[in-house]
Design a protein around this motif. Sequence first.
Motif, mmCIF file in Angstrom:
data_model
loop_
_atom_site.group_PDB
_atom_site.id
_atom_site.type_symbol
_atom_site.label_atom_id
_atom_site.label_comp_id
_atom_site.label_asym_id
_atom_site.label_seq_id
_atom_site.Cartn_x
_atom_site.Cartn_y
_atom_site.Cartn_z
ATOM 1 N N TYR A 69 0.800 -1.217 0.000
ATOM 2 C CA TYR A 69 0.000 0.000 0.000
ATOM 3 C C TYR A 69 0.839 1.278 0.000
ATOM 4 N N GLY A 70 2.150 1.101 -0.076
ATOM 5 C CA GLY A 70 3.020 2.270 -0.105
ATOM 6 C C GLY A 70 2.847 3.152 1.109
ATOM 7 N N ALA A 71 2.737 2.529 2.264
ATOM 8 C CA ALA A 71 2.521 3.276 3.503
ATOM 9 C C ALA A 71 3.606 4.341 3.668
ATOM 10 N N SER A 72 3.166 5.550 3.890
ATOM 11 C CA SER A 72 4.116 6.641 4.092
ATOM 12 C C SER A 72 4.044 7.117 5.541
ATOM 13 N N TRP A 73 4.328 6.193 6.420
ATOM 14 C CA TRP A 73 4.295 6.505 7.844
ATOM 15 C C TRP A 73 5.518 7.330 8.227
ATOM 16 N N SER A 74 5.340 8.156 9.236
ATOM 17 C CA SER A 74 6.492 8.823 9.822
ATOM 18 C C SER A 74 7.242 7.787 10.670
ATOM 19 N N VAL A 75 8.457 8.118 11.024
ATOM 20 C CA VAL A 75 9.245 7.220 11.869
ATOM 21 C C VAL A 75 8.505 6.949 13.179
ATOM 22 N N ALA A 76 7.953 7.998 13.776
ATOM 23 C CA ALA A 76 7.229 7.832 15.043
ATOM 24 C C ALA A 76 5.996 6.946 14.866
ATOM 25 N N ALA A 77 5.295 7.086 13.747
ATOM 26 C CA ALA A 77 4.105 6.266 13.504
ATOM 27 C C ALA A 77 4.465 4.799 13.310
ATOM 28 N N VAL A 78 5.581 4.532 12.633
ATOM 29 C CA VAL A 78 6.019 3.141 12.456
ATOM 30 C C VAL A 78 6.449 2.560 13.800
ATOM 31 N N ARG A 79 7.199 3.321 14.548
ATOM 32 C CA ARG A 79 7.625 2.826 15.864
ATOM 33 C C ARG A 79 6.426 2.562 16.761
ATOM 34 N N LEU A 80 5.418 3.393 16.645
ATOM 35 C CA LEU A 80 4.193 3.167 17.412
ATOM 36 C C LEU A 80 3.594 1.817 17.053
ATOM 37 N N ARG A 81 3.517 1.495 15.778
ATOM 38 C CA ARG A 81 2.956 0.212 15.347
ATOM 39 C C ARG A 81 3.818 -0.960 15.802
ATOM 40 N N VAL A 82 5.117 -0.809 15.677
ATOM 41 C CA VAL A 82 6.031 -1.876 16.079
ATOM 42 C C VAL A 82 5.972 -2.095 17.592
ATOM 43 N N ASP A 83 6.064 -1.012 18.357
ATOM 44 C CA ASP A 83 6.044 -1.151 19.815
ATOM 45 C C ASP A 83 4.691 -1.629 20.328
ATOM 46 N N ALA A 84 3.603 -1.170 19.695
ATOM 47 C CA ALA A 84 2.278 -1.662 20.089
ATOM 48 C C ALA A 84 2.144 -3.142 19.779
ATOM 49 N N GLY A 85 2.690 -3.559 18.644
ATOM 50 C CA GLY A 85 2.677 -4.984 18.304
ATOM 51 C C GLY A 85 3.458 -5.806 19.310
ATOM 52 N N LEU A 86 4.613 -5.305 19.700
ATOM 53 C CA LEU A 86 5.435 -5.997 20.697
ATOM 54 C C LEU A 86 4.704 -6.074 22.036
ATOM 55 N N PHE A 87 4.079 -4.994 22.424
ATOM 56 C CA PHE A 87 3.286 -4.968 23.659
ATOM 57 C C PHE A 87 2.184 -6.026 23.606
ATOM 58 N N LEU A 88 1.501 -6.117 22.468
ATOM 59 C CA LEU A 88 0.427 -7.112 22.323
ATOM 60 C C LEU A 88 0.967 -8.545 22.337
ATOM 61 N N ILE A 89 2.143 -8.758 21.762
ATOM 62 C CA ILE A 89 2.766 -10.091 21.793
ATOM 63 C C ILE A 89 3.029 -10.506 23.235
ATOM 64 N N VAL A 90 3.569 -9.584 24.017
ATOM 65 C CA VAL A 90 3.873 -9.887 25.423
ATOM 66 C C VAL A 90 2.586 -10.146 26.201
ATOM 67 N N LEU A 91 1.564 -9.332 25.981
ATOM 68 C CA LEU A 91 0.280 -9.575 26.649
ATOM 69 C C LEU A 91 -0.315 -10.918 26.230
ATOM 70 N N ALA A 92 -0.197 -11.253 24.961
ATOM 71 C CA ALA A 92 -0.709 -12.542 24.478
ATOM 72 C C ALA A 92 0.028 -13.695 25.155
ATOM 73 N N SER A 93 1.333 -13.547 25.360
ATOM 74 C CA SER A 93 2.081 -14.623 26.013
ATOM 75 C C SER A 93 1.579 -14.841 27.441
ATOM 76 N N ILE A 94 1.196 -13.754 28.110
ATOM 77 C CA ILE A 94 0.637 -13.869 29.462
ATOM 78 C C ILE A 94 -0.750 -14.509 29.387
ATOM 79 N N ALA A 95 -1.571 -14.064 28.445
ATOM 80 C CA ALA A 95 -2.932 -14.606 28.297
ATOM 81 C C ALA A 95 -2.902 -16.094 27.958
ATOM 82 N N LEU A 96 -1.885 -16.504 27.205
ATOM 83 C CA LEU A 96 -1.753 -17.923 26.842
ATOM 84 C C LEU A 96 -1.093 -18.747 27.948
ATOM 85 N N ARG A 97 -0.835 -18.097 29.067
ATOM 86 C CA ARG A 97 -0.197 -18.739 30.227
ATOM 87 C C ARG A 97 1.193 -19.269 29.895
ATOM 88 N N GLN A 98 1.853 -18.554 28.992
ATOM 89 C CA GLN A 98 3.234 -18.855 28.609
ATOM 90 C C GLN A 98 4.014 -17.547 28.554
#
Length: 183
Positions: A69-98
């Motif tokens: 889609y030729g995303a033209s995100w700013s650096v801060a917007a991309v980092r927001l997506r990456v860090d939010a994804g990482l946060f969700l991965i960690v929460l998912a690991s807790i929810a999965l009891r792992q």
Amino acid sequence: MNMLLAFSPFIAFVVIERTVGVSAGLAAGALVAAVLLARDFLSSGRHVKILEIGTFLLFGALTLYSFAYGASWSVAAVRLRVDAGLFLIVLASIALRQPFTLQYAREKVAPELWASPHFVRVNYAITSVWACAFAVMVAADLLMAYVSSVPHSVGIFITVIALYAAIKFTERYPQQQRAARQA
């Protein structure tokens, strides 16, 4: 140290994103995550981990989206997506009891300790601290992306402090708990 190596896709992303661009940085993160997955999959005595799977999926999806889609995100917007994804991965690991740290900790301790309630509790605590650190990073990213009056150096400082605190907690907490149990 293996747990810190799991964050190498994020380091590759930052370095390449700064020098080449956002899409290339995302692709570099996906590539490094794929290498880590392959290493664990092909090595005897190693196991594929939740954090590494999630990181590969996160960077892979963002890379595909960016190129498609030729995303033209700013650096801060991309980092927001990456860090939010990482946060969700960690929460998912807790929810999965792992909690994600459990898989790394098991590589360092004897198998008879793996089911110990104390061992599991320590890993929930460490994983929770990482979740808090990532939540702080997401808040810093939001600040950098949407509050133009705040210098980016403030967001970067907050991110560095959050990561440093999580790393130090990860290093010290198990030792403190071991000492407390022996006392």
